[in-house]
Design an enzyme around this catalytic site. Sequence first.
Site, PDB file in Angstrom:
ATOM      1  CG  HIS A 250      -1.828  -1.128   1.036  1.00 27.54           C
ATOM      2  ND1 HIS A 250      -2.466  -2.019   2.960  1.00 27.54           N
ATOM      3  CD2 HIS A 250      -2.281  -1.443   0.050  1.00 27.54           C
ATOM      4  CE1 HIS A 250      -3.226  -2.597   1.882  1.00 27.54           C
ATOM      5  NE2 HIS A 250      -3.420  -3.186   0.672  1.00 27.54           N
ATOM      6  CD  GLU A 253      -0.318   0.044   4.496  1.00 25.87           C
ATOM      7  OE1 GLU A 253      -0.372  -0.772   4.747  1.00 25.87           O
ATOM      8  OE2 GLU A 253      -2.025   0.117   5.131  1.00 25.87           O
ATOM      9  CG  HIS A 382       0.512  -4.401   5.108  1.00 27.92           C
ATOM     10  ND1 HIS A 382      -0.062  -4.134   4.214  1.00 27.92           N
ATOM     11  CD2 HIS A 382       1.358  -5.791   4.210  1.00 27.92           C
ATOM     12  CE1 HIS A 382       0.073  -5.128   3.354  1.00 27.92           C
ATOM     13  NE2 HIS A 382       0.545  -5.551   3.411  1.00 27.92           N
ATOM     14  CD  GLU A 474      -0.785  -3.644   9.089  1.00 27.92           C
ATOM     15  OE1 GLU A 474      -0.962  -2.983   9.297  1.00 27.92           O
ATOM     16  OE2 GLU A 474      -1.575  -4.887   7.928  1.00 27.92           O
TER      17      GLU A 474
END
Length: 652
Positions: A250, A253, A382, A474
Site C-alpha cells: 500500500h 504505508e 504494512h 503491521e
Amino acid sequence: MHFALLVLFLAFTKGWCAPPGYCAPGDEMLGLCSNDAYEEKPTCTELNLGYCNNMDYSRTMYPNILGHRSGREAESGAEYLLLSVIHGLLNGECSPDIRLVGCSVLAPRCQDDKIVKPCRSTCDALRKDCGHAFESIDMAWPYFLDCDRFFASDQEGCYDPLAALKARQDLAFSGLSPEEPSTIIQFTYTSNTQMYSLLKRTAAKCSHISHVYSIGRSSEGRDLLAIEFTDNPGQHELLEPEIKLLGNMHGNEVLGRQLLLYLAQYLCSEYMLGNQRIQTLVNNTRIHILASMNPDGYELAASEGHLLNGWTNGRTNAQNIDLNRNFPDLTSILYRNRRSRHYRTDHIAIPDSYWFGKVAPETYAVMKWIRSLPFVQSASLHGGELVISYPFDFSRHPQEERMFSPTPDEQAFKQLARTYADAHATMSDNDTDRCGASFYRTGGIINGALWYSFAGGMSDFNYLHTNCLEITVELGCDKFPSEAELYPEWKRNKEALLSFMESVHRGIKGLVKDPDGYGIKGATISVRGVRKDVTTAEDGDYWRLLNPGTHILTATAKGYSKVSKRIYLPRNMDKPGRVDFVLKKVPVEPDIDDHLFPTVDTWERFDPYNQFERYSQADLSEGGVERQEKPWWWNYFSQSGISPPNWLLRNV
C-alpha cells in the site's frame, strides 16, 4: 658582393629591432624557425576554480594535465561541470573524494614552477571504492580519472589529494566509542529515483553477495526492483532456503519500504565488516527484498508528505486497485472443496476466470516472482496497527467478518509470528497505553480472519498456491511517520527482521532422489495430520517448516514408490533436520484426480490468454530495435551549452 652585404644588413637590422629569438610569421610558415621554443615558460599561478578552492594547496599551473590552457577554459569544460554536480548525482556518496581527486587533475598542484601529479594509488583506491556508485546511475567512469594516463606513481613523485581529508576522518573516528555502530545509514525518506540508485549502489558495493533485478513494472512504468543477498547471487543453491521480504504494498504505508532499504544497506555493510552473524545468515540463506511493490502509490503519498497524507491517499496503485485484494481468491476454492477427500489443499491452480477480471501489473509481476523461486517463508510489511497477522485472512464463513480461520499449519504460522513479535521492542508488550494495545492479550499476533476478513490477499495466495508461508507485519499506528521516527523504528525492528530471517533454518530439509541419485522435481512431502503438502524444487530439494515434536513424513511422486519416515525434532535444534528420500520407479497408475476433477485449471497454467504480454515486451522503435534512451542525468549536460560528454555514457 652587393647581395652578400644586403643579407648581412638585413640580418643585423632584424637582430637589432626585433626581440631576441623572434621568428617572423613568414619564416615560421616556411618552417625555417618556430616561436614555440621561445614562449614564456609556464609558472605557478593562483588556484581560482570555485569548486576546487578548498584544496590544501593554493597554487596551480596551466596548461593543466588535460591540456586546458587557462582556468577559464577548465571551468567551461564538461569535466568541471561534472565535479560541480557529482555530489547530487551520487546522492552524496564518495563526496568529497571524487571532487578532490578530479580537482587535482583540472587544477594540479604546482611547486617550484612544476606540476605535481596526483598519486596513482589514490586513484586506484577511489575507483575500487566508488566505481559502483557510477554504475548505479548508468554512468561510465570519467576519462579524466584514468589512473594510468593522468596520475603518477610514488616513485615518480606524486601528491595525495585525499591526505588531509583522511587525516580529518581518522581524527573524527578516533573519538567514537566501540559501542557505536560501524554501519552508517542515512535515516531519511527516499524518492523512487533515490531508492533505485541506493539499491544499485548497494548491490555494486557488495557484488560478491548481492544482485539487483527487476520483477516487472508498475502501472505507470516504474521498475519493481528487488535485491538479493546470498554467497552465490543470481542462482538457487541446493538445500539453501529462499525467503522474501516485501514492503510498500500500500503506497501510503511507507515505513516498511524504508526499513527494507536500511536492511539492505545493513546486510551489505555488516557482511563487509566481518559481522559473523550476518555472514552466517547470508552464506546459508538466499534473501530477496522488494522494498516497494507500489512505487506509484508511494509517489502520490510522498507528494503530500507525512503531515498531510490521509489514511487512504496513495494506498492503491495508479489504476485505483488495492493490491492486497487483487490476488486470486484461492481461499474460497479451498472452502468449497475442503470436504472432498481427494481434492488438493495445496498448490491450488489459478482459475481461468481470474484473468477476465482487472489484474494489476504489480500483482501479475509478484505472482510470476512467487512462482519462479522456491520461497519457504515471507513477510509483507504494512502500517496502521502494531501486530502480526497470519493466514487465513479470509473467513471460513463468508457472513462472519471476524472468525478464527486457521490453516493446516496454524502452529507453524503462530511460531513464525511469535518470532517477529517477541523480537520486536514493543509489539508483544502488555502495556495497554501503547499503539497496538488491543492485541496485548494475544502477545501482538492474531489470525487474519479473526481480526477482519477479506478475500484476494497475498498471504493466502502464497500459502495455497506455493510452499511459502507468509505473515503480514503491521509496523505501527502511523502509516507515514516523520523522518525523526525512522531511526527509532529501525532500532525497534532490526532484531525482529534478523530473527525472522534466521527462523527459516528450522523444521526439516532434504533431497528426494531416484535410485540413480538424480533429484525428482515436483515430488510431494506430506506430514501426517497436516493437510498441506510441499513440493520439491528443480533439483529435488525441499524445505518444511515444522515445530518441535514427532512427525511422520511421506514422500511420493508420480511414477515412483511412496516412502514414509518417522522423525523427532527436539526443542533445542539450531538448524533444520536433514531428511532425504530415495524413491523407486514403479508403473504409473491412473490417478483418481484425473477423473474427478477437470484438467483445464492446472498449476502450470498461468495467464493463458497473454493479458499482460505487453508488460514484458521491450520498448522497440519502428525498425524493431530497442531504443537507447539517454540516462536521467544527461539533461545536466545537454542543457548547459557545452559539448555533450559522450565519454560518460556506458557502452559507447
